[in-house]
Design a protein around this motif. Sequence first.
Motif, mmCIF file in Angstrom:
data_model
loop_
_atom_site.group_PDB
_atom_site.id
_atom_site.type_symbol
_atom_site.label_atom_id
_atom_site.label_comp_id
_atom_site.label_asym_id
_atom_site.label_seq_id
_atom_site.Cartn_x
_atom_site.Cartn_y
_atom_site.Cartn_z
ATOM 1 N N ILE A 146 -1.656 -2.228 7.744
ATOM 2 C CA ILE A 146 -2.065 -1.694 6.442
ATOM 3 C C ILE A 146 -3.077 -0.572 6.630
ATOM 4 O O ILE A 146 -3.032 0.460 5.941
ATOM 5 N N GLY A 147 -3.990 -0.745 7.576
ATOM 6 C CA GLY A 147 -4.975 0.298 7.864
ATOM 7 C C GLY A 147 -4.318 1.584 8.339
ATOM 8 O O GLY A 147 -4.679 2.686 7.896
ATOM 9 N N MET A 185 -11.534 -7.348 10.244
ATOM 10 C CA MET A 185 -11.046 -6.269 9.393
ATOM 11 C C MET A 185 -12.106 -5.188 9.215
ATOM 12 O O MET A 185 -11.814 -3.987 9.331
ATOM 13 N N THR A 230 -2.598 -8.329 1.403
ATOM 14 C CA THR A 230 -2.637 -9.557 2.201
ATOM 15 C C THR A 230 -2.288 -10.774 1.357
ATOM 16 O O THR A 230 -1.489 -11.619 1.768
ATOM 17 N N TYR A 245 -11.543 -1.346 10.299
ATOM 18 C CA TYR A 245 -11.513 -0.352 9.234
ATOM 19 C C TYR A 245 -12.670 0.636 9.347
ATOM 20 O O TYR A 245 -12.528 1.793 8.953
ATOM 21 N N CYS A 266 -6.296 -3.716 1.176
ATOM 22 C CA CYS A 266 -5.792 -4.593 2.234
ATOM 23 C C CYS A 266 -5.778 -6.045 1.775
ATOM 24 O O CYS A 266 -4.807 -6.775 2.002
ATOM 25 N N HIS A 293 -3.920 -6.715 8.562
ATOM 26 C CA HIS A 293 -4.872 -5.655 8.189
ATOM 27 C C HIS A 293 -4.686 -4.376 9.013
ATOM 28 O O HIS A 293 -4.929 -3.276 8.511
#
Length: 366
Positions: free
Chosen positions: A303-304, A25, A337, A29, A333, A300
Motif C-alpha cells: 500500500i505504501g 508501519m 487494511t 512510512y 493504509c 502496509h
Amino acid sequence: MITEKNKQHYYWLDVVRFLAAFAVMACHYRGFFFVEYGALSPDQQNIPMQIFFLLTRLGDEAVMVFFVLSGFLVGGKAIDKARKGIFDIKNYAIDRFVRIILPLLSSMLLCIPITIFVMNENVNWYVWIMNLFSMQGIFVAPLKFMEPLWSLSYEVWFYITIAALIAYICNYKRILASIILLICAAVFIKLKIAYLFIWLMGALAFLNIPKKFNAKAFIPSLFVIIISIMVLQIFRDSRSLSAVILGDDMRMVVKLVMAFFMCIFISYIINIKPNGKISCLINNVGTKAAAWSYTLYLVHMPIGYMLTKLGFQRETIVNLYSITMYITAMLICIIITYCVYWCFEKRTAIVKKFLKEHLVKESKSI
C-alpha cells in the motif's frame, strides 16, 4: 487474566501486539514519505526531529516483540498442552495453517495488481509461490514490495519446529518427527537461529507466569528494554545519528537481552487488571485493533508503494503539511487494511471450524 467464552484473555498483550504492528508501519512510512534525517536542512536537525526520527525507526525492535509474543502465546501454550497430555497435533496444524495462510494469501493477492498496474512491473511467480510456502530467506528473497515477509518464514518454521519437537519427545511418529527436526535444523542454518532462541524464550515465559504482579521485577525489566532499544538505535548504521556502529553479532546480543527482559515484562503485565474506565477502554480498543494487526503488518508495504506512485511525495521538510500527509497515508493504509482483514483474516475462526469438522474426525492427544 480473565476467562471469556472459554478462551483465556491476557491483559495488555493485544495492545502491545497492535503497537508493534503500528510501529513497523510508522517506520516504513517515514522512510516512504520523508528523507533521511541527514538530508534535512540544518535548521531542522534538532532534538525534536531526532526524537521523531528515532521513534519512527523501531521496526526491527517491533519484530522482536512479535517473536516474543508468538513464542509466549503459541509455543508456550503448545508445550503446556503437551505437558498436560492434551496436545493434539492435527488441531495445532489446522490452527497454525489457517492463522498464517488467510492474511498471507490476502496480502500476496493484493500485491499482484499493485505490482502490475501501479508499479508497472512483472510479478516473479516463482518467488511469489516460494514466499507463499515460506521459503523466503531460505531459497529466495522476500517478494518485491512485501519486505516484511522475511519474518513470516521464521514464524512458520518456529511452529513446525515446536510441533516436531513435541511429537519426538512424546514418542508420536518419532521417525517422521526426527526427519522434520533435521529439516528444521537445516533451515535454521540458513536463517538466524538466534531468533528461534528469542521465540523459545517467549514460550518458556508462558510456562513461568507469576501468580501476581511484582513491581520490583516489572519496572527493572521495562528499564532494560528501553536501554536496549536506545543502544540498538544509537549505535545503528546511520549517516547522521551514530558515531560507532555495532557489529551484527553485538546487535544480536542486545536483541537477546531485550527479548529476555521483554519476556519478564509481558509475564507481569498480564497481571495488571484494567480497573478504571480509561485502562479498560485502552485494553478493549487494543483487543479490537490487534485482530487486524497481522494483516496491517503484511499489507502496509505494498500500500505504501502504491501511495508513492499515486502522488504522495518524499518530503524534505518536516512541517504541518508533511506530517498531515504522513498521517493521511497511514490512515489510508489502515482503512484498506481493515477491508482486507474483513474479507480474509476475520474468517479465521470459520475456516478453522470447517477444516476441523471435515478433517479431524478422531483426534489423539500426544
